[in-house]
Design a protein around this motif. Structure first.
Motif, PDB file in Angstrom:
ATOM      1  N   TYR A 136       0.861  -1.183   0.000  1.00 39.64           N
ATOM      2  CA  TYR A 136       0.000   0.000   0.000  1.00 39.64           C
ATOM      3  C   TYR A 136       0.898   1.234   0.000  1.00 39.64           C
ATOM      4  N   ALA A 137       1.239   1.673  -1.192  1.00 42.25           N
ATOM      5  CA  ALA A 137       2.115   2.830  -1.388  1.00 42.25           C
ATOM      6  C   ALA A 137       1.893   3.335  -2.812  1.00 42.25           C
ATOM      7  N   ILE A 138       2.399   4.521  -3.098  1.00 37.37           N
ATOM      8  CA  ILE A 138       2.226   5.134  -4.418  1.00 37.37           C
ATOM      9  C   ILE A 138       3.571   5.664  -4.889  1.00 37.37           C
ATOM     10  N   VAL A 139       3.881   5.456  -6.160  1.00 38.74           N
ATOM     11  CA  VAL A 139       5.088   6.023  -6.776  1.00 38.74           C
ATOM     12  C   VAL A 139       4.673   6.971  -7.891  1.00 38.74           C
ATOM     13  N   GLU A 140       5.249   8.153  -7.887  1.00 35.00           N
ATOM     14  CA  GLU A 140       4.955   9.142  -8.926  1.00 35.00           C
ATOM     15  C   GLU A 140       6.243   9.818  -9.373  1.00 35.00           C
ATOM     16  N   VAL A 154      -3.364   5.453   0.014  1.00 35.87           N
ATOM     17  CA  VAL A 154      -4.524   6.267   0.388  1.00 35.87           C
ATOM     18  C   VAL A 154      -5.230   5.737   1.638  1.00 35.87           C
ATOM     19  N   ASP A 155      -5.050   4.463   1.957  1.00 33.76           N
ATOM     20  CA  ASP A 155      -5.646   3.897   3.165  1.00 33.76           C
ATOM     21  C   ASP A 155      -4.671   4.121   4.318  1.00 33.76           C
ATOM     22  N   PRO A 156      -4.955   5.076   5.206  1.00 35.82           N
ATOM     23  CA  PRO A 156      -3.992   5.412   6.269  1.00 35.82           C
ATOM     24  C   PRO A 156      -3.687   4.252   7.202  1.00 35.82           C
ATOM     25  N   LYS A 158      -3.328   1.182   6.281  1.00 31.65           N
ATOM     26  CA  LYS A 158      -2.566   0.143   5.586  1.00 31.65           C
ATOM     27  C   LYS A 158      -1.272   0.655   4.960  1.00 31.65           C
ATOM     28  N   ASP A 159      -1.031   1.954   5.035  1.00 32.06           N
ATOM     29  CA  ASP A 159       0.176   2.513   4.416  1.00 32.06           C
ATOM     30  C   ASP A 159       1.424   1.750   4.838  1.00 32.06           C
ATOM     31  N   GLN A 160       2.271   1.389   3.861  1.00 36.76           N
ATOM     32  CA  GLN A 160       3.466   0.583   4.143  1.00 36.76           C
ATOM     33  C   GLN A 160       4.767   1.268   3.727  1.00 36.76           C
ATOM     34  N   THR A 161       4.726   2.577   3.574  1.00 34.00           N
ATOM     35  CA  THR A 161       5.933   3.285   3.140  1.00 34.00           C
ATOM     36  C   THR A 161       7.055   3.184   4.164  1.00 34.00           C
ATOM     37  N   TYR A 162       6.716   3.007   5.445  1.00 31.30           N
ATOM     38  CA  TYR A 162       7.759   2.879   6.466  1.00 31.30           C
ATOM     39  C   TYR A 162       8.680   1.705   6.159  1.00 31.30           C
ATOM     40  N   PHE A 163       8.118   0.634   5.585  1.00 35.27           N
ATOM     41  CA  PHE A 163       8.893  -0.575   5.338  1.00 35.27           C
ATOM     42  C   PHE A 163       9.686  -0.537   4.027  1.00 35.27           C
ATOM     43  N   LYS A 174      11.199   1.449 -11.587  1.00 33.50           N
ATOM     44  CA  LYS A 174      10.786   0.191 -12.206  1.00 33.50           C
ATOM     45  C   LYS A 174       9.774  -0.578 -11.358  1.00 33.50           C
ATOM     46  N   VAL A 175       9.176   0.104 -10.377  1.00 32.11           N
ATOM     47  CA  VAL A 175       8.256  -0.586  -9.485  1.00 32.11           C
ATOM     48  C   VAL A 175       6.833  -0.072  -9.666  1.00 32.11           C
ATOM     49  N   LEU A 176       5.859  -0.973  -9.467  1.00 32.35           N
ATOM     50  CA  LEU A 176       4.449  -0.624  -9.548  1.00 32.35           C
ATOM     51  C   LEU A 176       3.750  -1.097  -8.277  1.00 32.35           C
ATOM     52  N   PHE A 177       2.872  -0.244  -7.748  1.00 29.13           N
ATOM     53  CA  PHE A 177       2.063  -0.587  -6.580  1.00 29.13           C
ATOM     54  C   PHE A 177       0.591  -0.387  -6.938  1.00 29.13           C
ATOM     55  N   PRO A 178      -0.025  -1.346  -7.603  1.00 27.59           N
ATOM     56  CA  PRO A 178      -1.376  -1.155  -8.130  1.00 27.59           C
ATOM     57  C   PRO A 178      -2.450  -0.872  -7.090  1.00 27.59           C
ATOM     58  N   ILE A 179      -2.293  -1.376  -5.866  1.00 27.78           N
ATOM     59  CA  ILE A 179      -3.352  -1.194  -4.878  1.00 27.78           C
ATOM     60  C   ILE A 179      -3.104  -0.012  -3.950  1.00 27.78           C
ATOM     61  N   GLY A 180      -2.054   0.746  -4.190  1.00 33.21           N
ATOM     62  CA  GLY A 180      -1.740   1.885  -3.329  1.00 33.21           C
ATOM     63  C   GLY A 180      -2.816   2.958  -3.331  1.00 33.21           C
ATOM     64  N   ILE A 181      -3.593   3.019  -4.414  1.00 32.74           N
ATOM     65  CA  ILE A 181      -4.643   4.027  -4.524  1.00 32.74           C
ATOM     66  C   ILE A 181      -5.987   3.491  -4.026  1.00 32.74           C
TER      67      ILE A 181
END
Length: 363
Positions: A136-140, A154-156, A158-163, A174-181
């Protein structure tokens, strides 16, 4: 037009399965891949909790294989167990022996899941343009900064950016996080809709399914539990069995709750104190990885998270020397723990982060 190819790290759970499904729906040529990290070492077991490293791995790989069949995508498993032992388990033991509290999930994501796994797929001849996971993260891409940004999911809850804050610009490209949104509920609804049988599967709560002491495998070393004035309050069987901020399981009777203040490796002592003593505001962070900026050249106001389950709190970060920064919380925090990661946020953007090395002051 040739389809873009993506490999998806399948864990056997709902999040990675839905990620693979979404990418296939978006027109990608999808292949599922799984890293095998369990080495089956005798004496290691399970306490029943679901985790990444444990004897249930074989079953989970079979579940991932079945899910790949449901999704109608190719699937391969890659043995990463030896490198996992060297890069994650040995690091885990060395940090505890040094009196620090490591975060093996951060290390695994950086070096194994987003490092070795796609590298092994490439060596095996699998062609792909992107590597995707169910994080659960977003790359832009940011045109103004000319950098890839890592943003909170977007789900506070479930956010996993810490990891995954240690991902490099090259990895992020080169990474995709389809469920981050998406929210977790939306992911579950998709799983149910496409008949994924594991939509109610228990989520991984830790990196190892057994008792940490199994992995440490240290001989007992009796020492003193003391207060901050040096008064002996009790005994312990190894300082590595404790973490900074720990309250339960100290085995010491006292007039008010006690917390672990620090671990003294040299004298084999565990120093404890009351809650006011465990509160701190300033600490040094090194082993840095910057994402939204190239480096820190001036003081910066950010929010800082020092535990995955804690909220990020306002702080000032400033250059300390060439390879570290000083972090000062505006209000004291408890449990500032050497060995753990501190991740810096600017609203929902990950600025960067590093490893806590030294607590400068407590209150």
């Amino acid at each position: 037009m040739k389809k873009k190819k993506v490999i998806v790290g399948l864990s056997g759970g709902v999040d990675s399965s839905v990620a693979a499904y979404l990418l296939k729906q978006q027109g990608y040529d999808v292949t599922g891949v799984t890293m095998s990290i369990w080495d089956g070492k005798p004496g290691l077991g399970s306490t029943g909790k679901h985790a990444c490293y444990g004897p249930d791995e074989k079953e989970e790989i079979e579940e991932a294989r079945e899910l790949a069949g449901i999704l109608d995508i190719p699937y391969q498993v890659f043995d990463c167990s030896q490198r996992y032992k060297t890069l994650v388990l040995d690091y885990f033991r060395e940090e505890y022996l040094s009196g620090r509290t490591p975060n093996p999930c951060v290390k695994c994501n950086q070096l194994i899941k987003f490092g070795m796994l796609p590298d092994m797929a490439k060596l095996k001849g699998i062609e792909f343009d992107f590597f995707a996971t169910g994080h659960y993260a977003i790359v832009e891409w940011d045109d103004q900064r000319q950098r890839y940004l890592l943003k909170k999911g977007v789900d506070p809850k479930k956010d996993q950016t810490y990891f995954i804050y240690r991902l490099t610009q090259e990895q992020l490209s080169k990474v995709l996080f389809p469920i981050g949104i998406m929210s977790k509920q939306e992911v579950r609804e998709i799983a149910a809709k496409i008949n994924i049988p594991l939509s109610e599967k228990e989520e991984s709560q830790d990196f190892y399914s057994g008792d940490y002491k199994d992995l440490l495998d240290f001989q007992e070393l009796t020492g003193d539990i003391i207060d901050s004035k040096g008064t002996v309050l009790g005994k312990h069987n190894g300082y590595w069995n404790f973490t900074i901020g720990q309250r339960k399981g100290l085995g010491v009777a006292y007039s008010e709750p006690l917390y672990v203040l620090r671990l003294d490796k040299e004298n084999n002592q565990v120093v404890v104190g009351i809650r006011e003593e465990v509160m701190g505001s300033s600490f040094i962070v090194d082993d840095l990885n910057w994402i939204s900026i190239e480096s820190l050249t001036r003081p910066m106001e950010v929010n800082v998270k020092i535990r995955s389950a804690q909220n990020a709190n306002p702080a000032l970060i400033e250059p300390f020397n060439m390879d570290s920064v000083k972090v000062t919380f505006h209000l004291p925090n408890d449990g500032i723990t050497p060995g753990q990661s501190a991740v810096f946020y600017e609203e929902d953007i990950v600025v960067g982060g590093g490893v806590i090395r030294e607590v400068r002051n407590t209150r």
